[in-house]
Design a protein around this motif. Sequence first.
Motif, PDB file in Angstrom:
ATOM      1  N   VAL A  99      -0.250  -6.091  -5.746  1.00  0.00           N
ATOM      2  CA  VAL A  99      -0.721  -5.055  -6.140  1.00  0.00           C
ATOM      3  C   VAL A  99      -0.179  -3.826  -5.372  1.00  0.00           C
ATOM      4  O   VAL A  99       0.141  -3.993  -3.989  1.00  0.00           O
ATOM      5  CB  VAL A  99      -2.417  -5.065  -5.521  1.00  0.00           C
ATOM      6  CG1 VAL A  99      -2.911  -3.492  -5.833  1.00  0.00           C
ATOM      7  CG2 VAL A  99      -3.163  -6.036  -6.306  1.00  0.00           C
ATOM      8  N   ALA A 100       0.313  -2.872  -6.130  1.00  0.00           N
ATOM      9  CA  ALA A 100       1.334  -1.846  -5.643  1.00  0.00           C
ATOM     10  C   ALA A 100       0.822  -0.667  -6.039  1.00  0.00           C
ATOM     11  O   ALA A 100       0.650  -0.147  -7.110  1.00  0.00           O
ATOM     12  CB  ALA A 100       2.789  -2.109  -6.286  1.00  0.00           C
ATOM     13  N   THR A 101       0.467   0.205  -4.798  1.00  0.00           N
ATOM     14  CA  THR A 101       0.096   1.421  -4.876  1.00  0.00           C
ATOM     15  C   THR A 101       0.743   2.507  -4.221  1.00  0.00           C
ATOM     16  O   THR A 101       1.504   2.316  -3.274  1.00  0.00           O
ATOM     17  CB  THR A 101      -1.564   1.424  -4.500  1.00  0.00           C
ATOM     18  OG1 THR A 101      -1.535   1.235  -2.928  1.00  0.00           O
ATOM     19  CG2 THR A 101      -2.222   0.333  -5.167  1.00  0.00           C
TER      20      THR A 101
ATOM     21  N   LYS B 178      -9.162  -4.488  -5.046  1.00  0.00           N
ATOM     22  CA  LYS B 178     -10.424  -5.329  -4.387  1.00  0.00           C
ATOM     23  C   LYS B 178      -9.574  -6.440  -3.757  1.00  0.00           C
ATOM     24  O   LYS B 178      -8.649  -6.998  -4.361  1.00  0.00           O
ATOM     25  CB  LYS B 178     -11.031  -5.768  -5.831  1.00  0.00           C
ATOM     26  CG  LYS B 178     -12.018  -4.818  -6.584  1.00  0.00           C
ATOM     27  CD  LYS B 178     -12.947  -4.132  -5.962  1.00  0.00           C
ATOM     28  CE  LYS B 178     -13.527  -3.009  -6.685  1.00  0.00           C
ATOM     29  NZ  LYS B 178     -14.385  -2.250  -6.156  1.00  0.00           N
ATOM     30  N   GLY B 179     -10.109  -6.916  -2.624  1.00  0.00           N
ATOM     31  CA  GLY B 179      -9.834  -8.109  -2.053  1.00  0.00           C
ATOM     32  C   GLY B 179     -10.263  -9.308  -2.539  1.00  0.00           C
ATOM     33  O   GLY B 179     -10.952  -9.325  -3.593  1.00  0.00           O
ATOM     34  N   PRO B 180      -9.952 -10.532  -1.877  1.00  0.00           N
ATOM     35  CA  PRO B 180      -9.256 -10.418  -0.279  1.00  0.00           C
ATOM     36  C   PRO B 180      -7.842 -10.922  -0.881  1.00  0.00           C
ATOM     37  O   PRO B 180      -7.316 -11.225  -1.901  1.00  0.00           O
ATOM     38  CB  PRO B 180      -9.798 -11.663   0.002  1.00  0.00           C
ATOM     39  CG  PRO B 180     -10.015 -12.723  -1.120  1.00  0.00           C
ATOM     40  CD  PRO B 180     -10.679 -11.856  -2.308  1.00  0.00           C
ATOM     41  N   PHE B 181      -7.177 -10.251  -0.026  1.00  0.00           N
ATOM     42  CA  PHE B 181      -5.477 -10.446  -0.004  1.00  0.00           C
ATOM     43  C   PHE B 181      -4.992 -11.221   1.319  1.00  0.00           C
ATOM     44  O   PHE B 181      -5.676 -11.267   2.206  1.00  0.00           O
ATOM     45  CB  PHE B 181      -5.015  -9.049   0.324  1.00  0.00           C
ATOM     46  CG  PHE B 181      -5.354  -8.117  -0.899  1.00  0.00           C
ATOM     47  CD1 PHE B 181      -4.459  -8.141  -1.945  1.00  0.00           C
ATOM     48  CD2 PHE B 181      -5.922  -7.015  -0.840  1.00  0.00           C
ATOM     49  CE1 PHE B 181      -4.464  -7.250  -3.107  1.00  0.00           C
ATOM     50  CE2 PHE B 181      -6.374  -6.202  -1.913  1.00  0.00           C
ATOM     51  CZ  PHE B 181      -5.432  -6.374  -3.121  1.00  0.00           C
ATOM     52  N   ASP B 182      -4.215 -12.083   0.830  1.00  0.00           N
ATOM     53  CA  ASP B 182      -3.459 -12.763   1.903  1.00  0.00           C
ATOM     54  C   ASP B 182      -2.636 -12.155   2.896  1.00  0.00           C
ATOM     55  O   ASP B 182      -2.373 -12.468   4.019  1.00  0.00           O
ATOM     56  CB  ASP B 182      -2.372 -13.734   1.272  1.00  0.00           C
ATOM     57  CG  ASP B 182      -3.022 -14.868   0.773  1.00  0.00           C
ATOM     58  OD1 ASP B 182      -3.672 -15.895   0.992  1.00  0.00           O
ATOM     59  OD2 ASP B 182      -3.423 -14.602  -0.901  1.00  0.00           O
ATOM     60  N   ALA B 183      -2.275 -10.877   2.296  1.00  0.00           N
ATOM     61  CA  ALA B 183      -1.358  -9.867   3.371  1.00  0.00           C
ATOM     62  C   ALA B 183      -1.513  -8.663   2.801  1.00  0.00           C
ATOM     63  O   ALA B 183      -1.721  -8.403   1.573  1.00  0.00           O
ATOM     64  CB  ALA B 183       0.165 -10.350   3.573  1.00  0.00           C
ATOM     65  N   ILE B 184      -1.213  -7.600   3.606  1.00  0.00           N
ATOM     66  CA  ILE B 184      -1.374  -6.194   3.284  1.00  0.00           C
ATOM     67  C   ILE B 184      -0.023  -5.512   4.035  1.00  0.00           C
ATOM     68  O   ILE B 184      -0.103  -5.731   4.983  1.00  0.00           O
ATOM     69  CB  ILE B 184      -2.229  -5.299   3.668  1.00  0.00           C
ATOM     70  CG1 ILE B 184      -3.703  -5.693   3.094  1.00  0.00           C
ATOM     71  CG2 ILE B 184      -2.148  -3.951   3.431  1.00  0.00           C
ATOM     72  CD1 ILE B 184      -5.014  -5.059   3.415  1.00  0.00           C
ATOM     73  N   PHE B 185       0.805  -5.029   3.257  1.00  0.00           N
ATOM     74  CA  PHE B 185       2.061  -4.161   3.463  1.00  0.00           C
ATOM     75  C   PHE B 185       1.790  -2.756   3.592  1.00  0.00           C
ATOM     76  O   PHE B 185       1.484  -2.261   2.638  1.00  0.00           O
ATOM     77  CB  PHE B 185       3.384  -4.319   2.697  1.00  0.00           C
ATOM     78  CG  PHE B 185       3.972  -5.841   3.094  1.00  0.00           C
ATOM     79  CD1 PHE B 185       5.524  -6.044   3.447  1.00  0.00           C
ATOM     80  CD2 PHE B 185       3.111  -6.882   2.663  1.00  0.00           C
ATOM     81  CE1 PHE B 185       6.227  -7.065   3.569  1.00  0.00           C
ATOM     82  CE2 PHE B 185       4.229  -8.147   2.950  1.00  0.00           C
ATOM     83  CZ  PHE B 185       5.332  -8.230   3.408  1.00  0.00           C
ATOM     84  N   CYS B 186       1.649  -2.207   4.724  1.00  0.00           N
ATOM     85  CA  CYS B 186       1.522  -0.720   4.844  1.00  0.00           C
ATOM     86  C   CYS B 186       2.535  -0.211   5.836  1.00  0.00           C
ATOM     87  O   CYS B 186       2.281  -0.043   7.240  1.00  0.00           O
ATOM     88  CB  CYS B 186       0.435  -0.423   5.288  1.00  0.00           C
ATOM     89  SG  CYS B 186      -0.156   1.364   5.290  1.00  0.00           S
TER      90      CYS B 186
ATOM     91  N   ALA C 297       0.871  -1.184   0.082  1.00  0.00           N
ATOM     92  CA  ALA C 297      -0.022   0.110  -0.054  1.00  0.00           C
ATOM     93  C   ALA C 297       0.807   1.237   0.022  1.00  0.00           C
ATOM     94  O   ALA C 297       0.333   2.313   0.090  1.00  0.00           O
ATOM     95  CB  ALA C 297      -1.024   0.062   1.071  1.00  0.00           C
ATOM     96  N   ALA C 298       2.057   1.263  -0.025  1.00  0.00           N
ATOM     97  CA  ALA C 298       3.083   2.274  -0.016  1.00  0.00           C
ATOM     98  C   ALA C 298       4.144   1.697  -0.834  1.00  0.00           C
ATOM     99  O   ALA C 298       5.523   1.846  -0.330  1.00  0.00           O
ATOM    100  CB  ALA C 298       3.376   2.726   1.411  1.00  0.00           C
TER     101      ALA C 298
END
Length: 290
Positions: free
Chosen positions: A154-156, A224-232, A125-126
């Motif tokens: 997914v890279a935002t 859109k999910g679902p994600f196994d993990a989110i990096f923020c 997410a960053a």
Amino acid sequence: MTRDLLTPEPGGWASGGQLERDLELTDADFARIRQLIYQRAGIVLAEHKREMVYSRLAKRLRHHGLIRFSDYLARLERQPEAKEWEAFTNALTTNLTAFFREAHHFPLLADHVRGRRGPVRVWSAAASTGEEPYSIAMALTEALGSRGGEAEVVATDIDTEALEKARVGVYSMEQIHKLDEGRIKRFFQRGRGRHEGLARVRPELKAMVAFEPLNLLAPSWPVKGPFDAIFCRNVMIYFDKETQARILERFAPLLKPDGLLFAGHSENFSYTTDAFRLRGQTVYVRQPRC
């Protein structure tokens, strides 16, 4: 109203050891900049960031041929949809990153997804200039073996200039020198000739990562999910507690029931929301909802 305009002295310095300034930044201007970047990106600029603000935004004023920050801000406010807002936000965004930064997170991610059935998806997410999402893609490739190419990252990021660098996927050898030789050979192509000293992310790794601009304060997110993990990681430190809680609450439903949230080394969300519980060092797991 106190003016922050210093008289130039020989050698490019002003009295008191401060850098020469040729642009006018008043207390009111600085307060307005702090308000605008908070409204646009949720970033809380501390008082001591005044020098940083001056140095980064001065380039934008000179680009437009302006000498007063007040004129620049007035121009922005007259045009709420202007492209310059993107440049304003990019200038005040910090992009400190590296490959496999906070390295303890990646074995945890690998253990979390190893042996899973179905698609594996992770959100960075960053994403900044790409080092984090490409590190995630490397870790997924190593963990999933022959299924690694099916994983998606997914890279935002709010900084569109940083994202453009990430999409290109070219880094100096200095930026990748801490990776072991095996990873460099597997995931990068070394430059030759006029590209000597550079390394390019291999196409198969790049294909795993989808880059897209995203403002975490926006009313809707193009993910859109679902994600196994989110990096923020190392983003929430720029937000106040209310903003942190709001973003965390929005992360939770995008994660799988056992999904992980990876935070930065100086971030602690234990008392910010009940949507997550601490699992380990700066790693949180989604809490089941009753």
